[in-house]
Structure formats: C-alpha cells, structure tokens
Design a protein around this motif. Structure first.
Motif, PDB file in Angstrom:
ATOM      1  N   GLU A  40     -24.107 -19.000  31.792  1.00 20.30           N
ATOM      2  CA  GLU A  40     -23.246 -17.992  31.158  1.00 20.30           C
ATOM      3  C   GLU A  40     -23.752 -17.611  29.765  1.00 20.30           C
ATOM      4  N   TYR A  41     -24.470 -18.535  29.135  1.00 19.73           N
ATOM      5  CA  TYR A  41     -24.969 -18.243  27.782  1.00 19.73           C
ATOM      6  C   TYR A  41     -25.900 -17.027  27.801  1.00 19.73           C
ATOM      7  N   PHE A  42     -26.931 -17.071  28.650  1.00 17.73           N
ATOM      8  CA  PHE A  42     -27.869 -15.954  28.675  1.00 17.73           C
ATOM      9  C   PHE A  42     -27.265 -14.711  29.323  1.00 17.73           C
ATOM     10  N   ALA A  43     -26.277 -14.889  30.179  1.00 15.75           N
ATOM     11  CA  ALA A  43     -25.577 -13.723  30.700  1.00 15.75           C
ATOM     12  C   ALA A  43     -24.903 -12.967  29.558  1.00 15.75           C
ATOM     13  N   ALA A  44     -24.317 -13.711  28.614  1.00 11.14           N
ATOM     14  CA  ALA A  44     -23.685 -13.092  27.450  1.00 11.14           C
ATOM     15  C   ALA A  44     -24.726 -12.478  26.519  1.00 11.14           C
ATOM     16  N   VAL A  45     -25.864 -13.155  26.342  1.00 12.25           N
ATOM     17  CA  VAL A  45     -26.944 -12.612  25.519  1.00 12.25           C
ATOM     18  C   VAL A  45     -27.402 -11.274  26.079  1.00 12.25           C
ATOM     19  N   GLU A  46     -27.594 -11.233  27.391  1.00  9.56           N
ATOM     20  CA  GLU A  46     -28.083 -10.013  28.028  1.00  9.56           C
ATOM     21  C   GLU A  46     -27.059  -8.882  27.903  1.00  9.56           C
ATOM     22  N   GLU A  47     -25.791  -9.206  28.029  1.00  9.75           N
ATOM     23  CA  GLU A  47     -24.759  -8.183  27.881  1.00  9.75           C
ATOM     24  C   GLU A  47     -24.720  -7.648  26.454  1.00  9.75           C
ATOM     25  N   ASN A  48     -24.879  -8.525  25.463  1.00  7.41           N
ATOM     26  CA  ASN A  48     -24.905  -8.075  24.071  1.00  7.41           C
ATOM     27  C   ASN A  48     -26.079  -7.134  23.813  1.00  7.41           C
ATOM     28  N   LEU A  49     -27.233  -7.474  24.372  1.00  2.00           N
ATOM     29  CA  LEU A  49     -28.397  -6.601  24.221  1.00  2.00           C
ATOM     30  C   LEU A  49     -28.179  -5.274  24.932  1.00  2.00           C
ATOM     31  N   ARG A  50     -27.528  -5.312  26.082  1.00  2.00           N
ATOM     32  CA  ARG A  50     -27.271  -4.071  26.822  1.00  2.00           C
ATOM     33  C   ARG A  50     -26.374  -3.137  26.025  1.00  2.00           C
ATOM     34  N   LEU A  51     -25.396  -3.711  25.314  1.00  2.00           N
ATOM     35  CA  LEU A  51     -24.514  -2.887  24.488  1.00  2.00           C
ATOM     36  C   LEU A  51     -25.267  -2.256  23.320  1.00  2.00           C
ATOM     37  N   ALA A  52     -26.312  -2.949  22.866  1.00  2.00           N
ATOM     38  CA  ALA A  52     -27.119  -2.407  21.775  1.00  2.00           C
ATOM     39  C   ALA A  52     -28.069  -1.322  22.277  1.00  2.00           C
ATOM     40  N   SER A  53     -28.657  -1.553  23.456  1.00  2.00           N
ATOM     41  CA  SER A  53     -29.589  -0.606  24.056  1.00  2.00           C
ATOM     42  C   SER A  53     -29.688  -0.903  25.542  1.00  2.00           C
ATOM     43  N   PRO A  54     -29.207  -0.016  26.412  1.00  2.00           N
ATOM     44  CA  PRO A  54     -29.225  -0.288  27.854  1.00  2.00           C
ATOM     45  C   PRO A  54     -30.611  -0.590  28.400  1.00  2.00           C
ATOM     46  N   THR A  55     -31.657  -0.053  27.760  1.00  6.05           N
ATOM     47  CA  THR A  55     -33.018  -0.259  28.269  1.00  6.05           C
ATOM     48  C   THR A  55     -33.653  -1.547  27.758  1.00  6.05           C
ATOM     49  N   CYS A  56     -33.041  -2.167  26.761  1.00  6.17           N
ATOM     50  CA  CYS A  56     -33.638  -3.348  26.134  1.00  6.17           C
ATOM     51  C   CYS A  56     -33.696  -4.553  27.086  1.00  6.17           C
ATOM     52  N   PRO A  57     -32.576  -5.000  27.657  1.00  5.68           N
ATOM     53  CA  PRO A  57     -32.662  -6.149  28.568  1.00  5.68           C
ATOM     54  C   PRO A  57     -33.454  -5.843  29.823  1.00  5.68           C
ATOM     55  N   GLN A  58     -33.500  -4.579  30.220  1.00  5.10           N
ATOM     56  CA  GLN A  58     -34.309  -4.219  31.382  1.00  5.10           C
ATOM     57  C   GLN A  58     -35.799  -4.452  31.096  1.00  5.10           C
ATOM     58  N   LEU A  59     -36.220  -4.086  29.886  1.00  8.15           N
ATOM     59  CA  LEU A  59     -37.614  -4.309  29.491  1.00  8.15           C
ATOM     60  C   LEU A  59     -37.924  -5.811  29.502  1.00  8.15           C
ATOM     61  N   ILE A  60     -37.015  -6.605  28.962  1.00 10.98           N
ATOM     62  CA  ILE A  60     -37.240  -8.056  28.905  1.00 10.98           C
ATOM     63  C   ILE A  60     -37.317  -8.628  30.311  1.00 10.98           C
ATOM     64  N   ARG A  61     -36.443  -8.182  31.189  1.00 13.22           N
ATOM     65  CA  ARG A  61     -36.465  -8.672  32.569  1.00 13.22           C
ATOM     66  C   ARG A  61     -37.805  -8.346  33.246  1.00 13.22           C
ATOM     67  N   ARG A  62     -38.299  -7.122  33.040  1.00 13.03           N
ATOM     68  CA  ARG A  62     -39.575  -6.743  33.656  1.00 13.03           C
ATOM     69  C   ARG A  62     -40.713  -7.592  33.086  1.00 13.03           C
ATOM     70  N   ALA A  63     -40.687  -7.804  31.785  1.00 15.12           N
ATOM     71  CA  ALA A  63     -41.732  -8.612  31.158  1.00 15.12           C
ATOM     72  C   ALA A  63     -41.687 -10.053  31.661  1.00 15.12           C
ATOM     73  N   MET A  64     -40.488 -10.608  31.800  1.00 20.33           N
ATOM     74  CA  MET A  64     -40.367 -11.975  32.309  1.00 20.33           C
ATOM     75  C   MET A  64     -40.881 -12.062  33.745  1.00 20.33           C
ATOM     76  N   ALA A  65     -40.574 -11.063  34.556  1.00 18.40           N
ATOM     77  CA  ALA A  65     -41.056 -11.051  35.942  1.00 18.40           C
ATOM     78  C   ALA A  65     -42.587 -10.994  35.978  1.00 18.40           C
ATOM     79  N   ASP A  66     -43.165 -10.205  35.080  1.00 20.10           N
ATOM     80  CA  ASP A  66     -44.634 -10.132  35.013  1.00 20.10           C
ATOM     81  C   ASP A  66     -45.226 -11.483  34.595  1.00 20.10           C
TER      82      ASP A  66
END
Length: 398
Positions: free
Chosen positions: A126-152
């Motif tokens: 739940e901790y990182f779920a909350a982190v990701e939601e906070n980033l999404r509120l700041a910029s919807p594309t921000c956590p998406q970029l991080i997710r793609r980078a982590m997958a790579d």
C-alpha cells in the motif's frame, strides 16, 4: 509535563526549540523534554551491535524507558510531582506515543501521535500504491514513465549483458549480477526509493517539480530515470554491499540502519514492496533479515513479531482514550494508521494533501487552511483534556 519522544534517529535541539508541540507546551507553561530512543543516536546501552545485545532493543523497552524517565523527572524536578503528562511523537515515535497511552494509562495522561503507523504488517504494498497515486496527481504521465522504465530495467536484468548496461547507466557501486536474486530485486529498490522519499516529505508543489525534473530529461524512459537518480547519490548500492556493511557489529557513529532493520525484522515489518509494478516482493526483505542478522531471523520470526505487536497494542482498534492522531493523505504511512475516531476521547484527524508529520512543524502563514484548522483542533482538544484532568470544565471536544 510535555515529552516529545525520539524514534529511530539521534535527537538534536531542533524539536526542543521549535515546532507545534513546543507551542502547545508553552501555551500551558509546561516543562518540555525530548527523549532519545535506546540504541539510536548516543543512547546505546552496549558497546557493540551484536544481535544478542539487540534483545534489549524493542518498543516494549523504549516505552519502559519513557515511563522511567517521566517518573524520575517527577521525583527530581521541582513542581512536576503531580503534573499531567502529555506525550507526542512523529512516525515510529508517533506509534510509541499512542502505545504509551495504551500500555501505561496510569502514567501517560494524553498522547498525540503524528503520522504514527499502528498496524504492523510484513508486506506493505500500500505504501508504493500511495506514492504512485501522489505522483499521478502531480502529473498523470509521471508514474507511467517510471513504470515503463522499471519494466525496461527488469527486462535488461534477465541477461548478464543487460545487467552490465544497467550498472553503467545507473552507476552502481559494484557490477550487477543479472537475474540472480536477491541482487536483482535489491537493485530495483534503489530505482524506486527516491520516489518514496520525496512523496513522504513533499510540500505543496514539490511532486510537480520532481515529475518535471524527471520528464524533462532526454533519452529513453530508462535514461530519463537514470539522469534523475544519479545526482541523488554517489553510486547505487548492490545487495552484497548492503549486506556486508550492515552485518558489521562495531558502533558506527549515528548509523541507524542495522538497529532499525532489527526492529522491522522482529516487530513491525512495514516492507515496502511492488513499486511501480510487479518489481520486488517481501521475500527480498526476509532474506535481508537472515543475511544481515542471522539465519534464525526468518519469515516465521517476523510474522510472530508482527502478530505480537498487533495483539499487544491493538492495531487500528486499540482500547484507549485521550489519544489524538493526525494523518496526511499525501503521506503513504497513513494507510496503516488510524482512519476514524475510536470514541469521543480517541480522535483521528485526516488532513488532505499533507505529507509526513506536516502538523508538527511550526505554524506558517503559507500553510494550507485545512492544516491550520487541524492544528487548532489538536491544540484545543489537548487543552480541553488537560482542563478535564485537572478539574476544569468537562471536555466536549470531538
């Protein structure tokens, strides 16, 4: 008598010379103390950090120290013998504040817990779920970029050649071993932890700025992530480096990681997993416990400790009065704190958009209105309880 409780850090003069809890103490002409937790800072009762000595390191012992300190001051400080006792703390120390009121209600009259996690659990996605939601509120594309980078990064870790590429790109302190666990999972924690740190402590607008700094980098998603992370640290540690360094038992200044690891391995867990996808699991931290502290520290050891903590202190449903807790919705720790009032005299305040223990800082004109209102309610509630204890008007504050 107002006691600000130290947690997993060495105390300094900061919280003893400023802050909201000091403001409350001053408003009541109270005596103010700041206590340091055993085994942190300069307060260690043994001269090495062997695991056998750590048996004296626990929340139970810290609470007993606190009560002993209060009793000593009452007996030896003029004017304190019959004082009302109010305790407060931030984060883990906020947990201790609440637990002190639960375990020692005859010694602790009022407790104020700021961002204190009260529900122990080993696996804490739940901790990182909350982190990701906070980033999404700041910029919807921000956590998406991080997710793609982590997958790579995960894909590259499947081969030794890919691991070598990552070692160079992210400047690891030692070469990565490829798909070998726990090296693989530990490296992924190094890519995600900077976002946990900034989300936990972010002020208004901070996450927007951080996302802009990430997204404005050039190159692929993975290259953007690397350019974001590299200025934050000299090099990214590998699992072996962490294990070897924190397995040392000599006292290293004010280092806290070995002590705190012991407490999480035996009492709390709170291991933040599954950052930005299916990246690393709690098994990584079970192995850390065994490799750093000894093979007797297993997942079963931790599960038994977590069960005991929740049993002894009531998790999120403790039987307690005159406890006030404050949580910020932008703080990932609020997901394991109290969410609702327990009764008329055990009150939880949730402040939208604020981060970890934002309520404990001194009042500023730039503070959000809801944070100002929360502080007013906290001060009024504690004042009403003090009046009630000392024979004043019965409290009707909720």
């Amino acid at each position: 008598m107002f006691v600000f409780i130290g947690g997993e850090w060495g105390i300094s003069t900061g919280w003893a010379t400023s802050g909201f809890f000091l403001d409350i103490a001053r408003s009541h002409n109270g005596a103010f103390f700041y206590t340091e937790h055993r085994f942190y800072g300069d307060s260690y009762p043994i001269y090495n950090w062997e695991v056998d000595g750590f048996r004296y390191l626990s929340a139970d012992q810290a609470l007993a120290d606190l009560v002993y300190f209060i009793e000593y001051q009452k007996q030896n400080t003029p004017g304190l013998r019959n004082s009302t006792v109010v305790v407060a703390g931030s984060s883990y120390a906020g947990s201790l504040a609440a637990w002190a009121r639960i375990k020692y209600p005859h010694k602790i009259d009022i407790a104020y817990s700021s961002s204190g996690p009260l529900h122990a659990k080993a696996d804490f996605p739940e901790y990182f779920a909350a982190v990701e939601e906070n980033l999404r509120l700041a910029s919807p594309t921000c956590p998406q970029l991080i997710r793609r980078a982590m997958a790579d990064a995960i894909q590259l870790l499947e081969t030794q050649e890919g691991a070598a590429t990552l070692s160079e790109l992210f400047n690891t302190c030692e070469p990565l071993k490829g798909p070998v666990e726990p090296d693989r999972s530990y490296f992924l924690t190094g890519l995600s932890s900077p976002f946990a740190d900034v989300a936990q402590t972010a002020g208004p607008g901070d996450l927007v700025a951080e996302c802009e700094r990430l997204e404005n980098n050039t190159g692929t998603d993975l290259e953007k992530l690397a350019e974001y992370i590299k200025p934050l640290q000299y090099c990214i540690w590998t699992y072996d480096l962490f294990r070897d360094y924190y397995s040392e038992t000599y006292v290293i200044g004010s280092m806290r990681t070995r002590q705190w690891l012991y407490q999480t391995c035996t009492e709390f867990g709170w291991y933040q997993t599954q950052a930005f996808g299916d990246t690393f699991k709690v098994d990584l931290f079970y192995q850390l416990c065994s490799d750093v502290l000894g093979e007797q520290f297993t997942s079963s050891t931790l599960q038994a400790g977590v069960k005991r903590t929740n049993l002894f202190y009531g998790s999120i449903n403790p039987k307690v009065t005159r406890l006030i807790t404050c949580q910020g919705t932008a703080d990932p720790w609020h997901t394991v704190g109290l969410q609702n009032d327990l009764n008329d005299h055990a009150i939880t305040i949730i402040v939208n958009g604020t981060s970890h223990s934002a309520d404990l800082y001194s009042v500023m004109d730039s503070d959000p209105v809801e944070l100002k209102q929360a502080r007013t309610r906290i001060m009024d509630t504690i004042s009403a309880w003090i009046s009630e204890i000392e024979g004043g008007v019965k409290s009707t504050t909720k």
